[in-house]
Design a protein around this motif. Structure first.
Motif, PDB file in Angstrom:
ATOM      1  N   SER A  33       0.819  -1.224   0.000  1.00  0.00           N
ATOM      2  CA  SER A  33       0.000   0.000   0.000  1.00  0.00           C
ATOM      3  C   SER A  33       0.848   1.267   0.000  1.00  0.00           C
ATOM      4  N   ASP A  41      -8.109   7.580  -3.105  1.00  0.00           N
ATOM      5  CA  ASP A  41      -7.610   7.350  -1.748  1.00  0.00           C
ATOM      6  C   ASP A  41      -8.568   7.859  -0.665  1.00  0.00           C
ATOM      7  N   GLN A  56      -6.736   6.895   2.969  1.00  0.00           N
ATOM      8  CA  GLN A  56      -5.682   5.886   3.105  1.00  0.00           C
ATOM      9  C   GLN A  56      -4.389   6.532   3.610  1.00  0.00           C
ATOM     10  N   VAL A  93      -6.506   3.438   7.363  1.00  0.00           N
ATOM     11  CA  VAL A  93      -7.058   4.747   6.972  1.00  0.00           C
ATOM     12  C   VAL A  93      -7.067   5.678   8.187  1.00  0.00           C
TER      13      VAL A  93
END
Length: 400
Positions: A33, A41, A56, A93
């Motif tokens: 990631s 995102d 994110q 997140v």
């Protein structure tokens, strides 16, 4: 030896290592990631009570920031507007949550737009929508002349239409006839009038049987209780009358739509579910020979929709004397609210009047006794003087 700017940057990064009680993510935990930021995102959830954002974290770290350096609408100092790290999500997140209230929506912008209706609303020429939007920006802690970190901007927007078709209700109707009866409703039971002795409207004004002193400040409140917040209280006219039934009585206007008495102060009217004003206690001249002046306070009261009250307070508005509360075009007809009796006493209490009268009688009695004694002294003195004059006159004749 580290430079001053490096030390400041290190301090900011350490300070940002905690986000709402969670340790910051490390680069090794991001795995695949850890990449450049993309448009996808950010996820936005437009709820009925709040808006939720999820951004994110790993692309943020790739750019040179951490989760604590994401600032919602420049509200860095408001703890309720800071992000919360959710390391359990895949991928991890930072979540932001704020209510749909304009005063505490963390700096979000509210815009209402209008457009012609379509579909089920095609018959409506004006359909309104409220749009709530904002941005989450990165904060660059670099203190030098240049930086190598790209600025991150995550925009969000939620559009809420203000017109809805509610139709998922099943109706079962029998084949026999249906009776429907409509009744007129009334809000009169929600209205009440109270008298207070302080400007904060916390201490009720007691009115004893001997009355209150003239010029005592009376604070009046007309309030609507258990009423939907859609309507505000608007006083059309307030006046005092000698009789509890004001139609056949001497009356005095405290205020009417276009004017008010010089000593009446209007504090609040048509702005909420309470109306407030004040005036000094007075007495009717018609009752000047009475020890206590008694009168009643009446207020002609309307209920108006919050958005329309200002327009209805204009002087050119015509008053009606109908005493019902049917809501029509955002305004109810008038209804009459009456207080209990207000009693004011004379400037000199009854006990003092008796004392003064008794003193006057005693003074008059004393004056009469004194006058009698003086007259008696004068009579006796005059008699003695006359006798002495006669005796002297006789002696004088003998000597001749």
């Amino acid at each position: 030896m580290k430079s001053r700017s490096d030390m400041a940057l290190l301090g900011l990064l350490i300070l940002g290592a905690l986000v709402q009680g969670h340790l910051a993510l490390t680069v090794s935990e991001c795995g695949n990631s850890l990449r450049r930021p993309e448009y996808t995102d950010i996820a936005v959830y437009c709820g009925t009570e709040s808006i939720n954002l999820a951004i994110q974290v790993c692309p943020v770290m790739y750019t040179g920031y951490n989760e604590s350096l994401l600032i919602l609408n420049q509200k860095a100092n408001d703890p309720l507007c800071r992000g919360t790290l959710d390391a359990t999500a895949t991928p991890p997140v930072v979540r932001f949550t704020f209510p749909l209230r304009e005063l505490d929506a963390c700096g979000s912008i509210f815009r209402t737009t209008s457009a012609p209706g379509t579909g089920a609303f095609s018959d409506f020429s004006n359909i309104q929508t409220v749009n709530i939007s904002g941005v989450v920006r990165s904060f660059d802690p670099t203190l030098g002349t240049v930086t190598y970190n790209a600025e991150l901007k995550y925009f969000y927007s939620c559009a809420y239409p203000l017109e809805y078709l509610v139709n998922n209700t099943q109706v079962d109707v029998s084949s026999s006839s249906i009776a429907v009866k409509d009744n007129n409703g009334s809000f009169i039971s929600t209205l009440s009038m109270q008298l207070f002795k302080d400007v904060n409207y916390t201490v009720p004004l007691p009115i004893s049987t001997v009355g209150i002193e003239l010029r005592t400040k009376i604070y009046v409140q007309v309030i609507a209780a258990n009423l939907t917040s859609q309507y505000h209280v608007l006083l059309d006219r307030c006046y005092a009358s000698i009789s509890a039934l004001p139609s056949n009585s001497t009356f005095f206007n405290l205020f009417v739509p276009c004017s008010k008495d010089l000593f009446t102060t209007m504090l609040e009217n048509g702005n909420s579910q309470k109306a407030r004003f004040s005036f000094p206690a007075f007495r009717f001249i018609e009752q000047q020979n009475q020890t206590i002046s008694t009168y009643f306070l009446h207020c002609i009261t309307r209920l108006c929709e919050a958005s329309t009250c200002a327009g209805f307070k204009q002087c050119k508005r015509r008053r009606r004397d109908i005493q019902t509360t049917t809501i029509t075009d955002g305004l109810s007809d008038t209804t009459l609210i009456t207080s209990g009796p207000i009693r004011t006493r004379a400037d000199t209490p009854t006990t003092n009047e008796g004392a003064v009268s008794s003193a006057q009688k005693d003074s008059a009695s004393g004056a009469s006794v004194g006058l009698g004694i003086a007259l008696a002294v004068l009579v006796v003195g005059g008699t003695i003087a006359a006798l002495m004059a006669v005796t002297f006159y006789r002696k004088l004749r003998i000597l001749r």
